[in-house]
Design an enzyme around this catalytic site. Structure first.
Site: not given
Length: 160
Positions: A115, A129
């Site tokens: 995680e 991005d």
């Protein structure tokens, strides 16, 4: 270091590990990653002037969301009732770029390393991005587990 891969059966087939008989303990994992970029790109991100908006805030939220979906992304990962996830992003002018640190915590029967690693990875991908329009040469690197505590296998810390 453990010599056997816990997710493999006798014939080498992949299996989900049975954690039913394990004790519940508080487990914490810290992971990090880096996004190297042009100095001007870092300046744009830190000033909050990226065309796509708040790069740091969006990457932080993306990392948190990703940690919560780790079991959907990585085969054989157990779904966990996470008690804490934090993603911190700091400028590193020496890179130049950003350092991402993710912390995950659970009270449960299995660790939270995946995680924390997923949170750090997705936060780095989100930074890329959101800033790729001005710097396609950014480099994501150094994704690793820095520290883990709790559980039967004991604690781990890089360099210790």
């Amino acid at each position: 270091m453990t010599s056997a891969l816990t997710h493999l059966g006798a014939q080498g087939e992949a299996n989900m590990v049975d954690v039913g008989d394990k004790e519940e303990t508080t487990r914490t994992a810290i992971a990090e990653g880096f996004v190297s970029m042009q100095p001007e790109t870092l300046k744009t991100i830190l000033a909050g002037n990226a065309k796509k908006g708040d790069v740091l805030g969006t990457a932080r939220i993306a990392g948190i969301m990703a940690a919560k979906k780790t079991h959907e992304l990585i085969p054989l990962c157990h779904p966990l009732l996470l008690t804490k996830i934090s993603v911190d992003i700091e400028p590193d002018h020496a890179l130049p770029g950003l350092k991402v640190t993710a912390l995950a915590r659970v009270t449960g029967k299995t660790g939270v390393e995946m995680e924390a690693l997923t949170a750090a990875s997705v936060a780095c991908l989100t930074i890329y991005d959101m800033a790729k329009a001005v710097d396609r040469a950014m480099l994501i690197s150094g994704i690793r587990l820095v520290e883990k505590t709790g559980g039967k296998s004991g604690d781990y810390k890089v360099g210790a």
